[in-house]
Scaffold this active site. Sequence first.
Site, PDB file in Angstrom:
ATOM      1  CE  LYS A   1      28.229 -22.923 100.128  1.00 30.22           C
ATOM      2  NZ  LYS A   1      28.247 -23.567  98.790  1.00 30.22           N
TER       3      LYS A   1
ATOM      4  CE  LYS B   1      21.051 -44.194 101.141  1.00 35.33           C
ATOM      5  NZ  LYS B   1      20.546 -43.175 100.214  1.00 35.33           N
TER       6      LYS B   1
ATOM      7  CG  HIS C   1      16.392 -37.702 103.168  1.00 31.61           C
ATOM      8  ND1 HIS C   1      15.455 -38.572 102.646  1.00 31.61           N
ATOM      9  CD2 HIS C   1      17.490 -37.862 102.393  1.00 31.61           C
ATOM     10  CE1 HIS C   1      15.949 -39.216 101.616  1.00 31.61           C
ATOM     11  NE2 HIS C   1      17.195 -38.809 101.439  1.00 31.61           N
TER      12      HIS C   1
ATOM     13  CE1 TYR D   1      22.086 -27.887  90.526  1.00 32.97           C
ATOM     14  CE2 TYR D   1      22.563 -28.553  92.787  1.00 32.97           C
ATOM     15  CZ  TYR D   1      22.203 -27.583  91.877  1.00 32.97           C
ATOM     16  OH  TYR D   1      21.978 -26.306  92.312  1.00 32.97           O
TER      17      TYR D   1
ATOM     18  CB  THR E   1      13.259 -29.684  93.853  1.00 28.57           C
ATOM     19  OG1 THR E   1      14.465 -29.011  94.224  1.00 28.57           O
ATOM     20  CG2 THR E   1      12.360 -29.797  95.075  1.00 28.57           C
TER      21      THR E   1
END
Length: 305
Positions: free
Chosen positions: A137, A122, A148, A185, A206
């Site tokens: 971005k 994490k 999260h 991905y 998603t």
Amino acid sequence: MAELLNRFGKVLNETLEQADPRVSEYPFMDRPGLNLIGTLTYLFVVTYAGPRYMKNREPFNLRKFVAVYNLVMVIFSTYIFYEFLASGWFNDYSFTCQECDYSNSAKALRMVRVCYLFWISKYIEFLDTIFFIAHKKFQHVSFLHVFHHSLMAFTWWWGVKFSPGGLGTFHALINAFVHMVMYSYYGIAAMGPKYQKYIWWKKYLTVFQMTQFVVVFGHMVNVTAFYDCKYPQAFKYIIASYGTMFFILFSNFWIQAYTKRSRRRAADTKEKASSSSYTNGNHMQNGVSNGVHKRAVANGTSKQD
């Protein structure tokens, strides 16, 4: 104020005395201070220092590094997923009521180790946000993203400290599997524009992430409501809250990213078609008028005002 701090310190020490002694020798697991500092530092960097630093700078070109990072995270997530399975979920762990094994058996210690590695992962995943900022971005550094990452890193320290095993690791098993797919991905996306055709399944990713939260919430509600399972009650509520909060946040992301965007595109297409039809109609009308005028001039019948 001093009295309040003393009471807080006393309660904290009494709480830590109940911690699992098997994790005391792992790095950063002695006291919660470093975990708190680490999470707060992440929040400071990604919400203030990072965007401020990049404001007047060109985006960094980290494509190759990011591609390698994502490959490493796929491998690491796969290893964690396998270890959770091998430590119990593939063998004798119960999906209804699985208490934490606090023994020093080889399998119980293996579960402790993979729980610790999951918590470490994490913190490694904080780099996701750093890369977004380095590439400027900023739109990707959303509340959902930051919340999260910070929540998982902070709360999982406590899970490892007190209950590294049992039913609380089910959502970690699912999360590791999702991250195997997710970083695959990201890895393809980082390889450049010519590989974009291979990531047509973005919106399904998603959906996949939302599905995990439904599964996690359903599992924990089932355990809490129908079984008297000896597992820290606070962790049950925290994990159920994971599923609820993240499902709501990801659902909102889906609505904003796909549903509303599709409606806007449809509206824009309709508006363009209407505008094009109107323009073409005017051109045709003007063409006919000009043709009539030219013929009238040729015949000598055109009138001057």
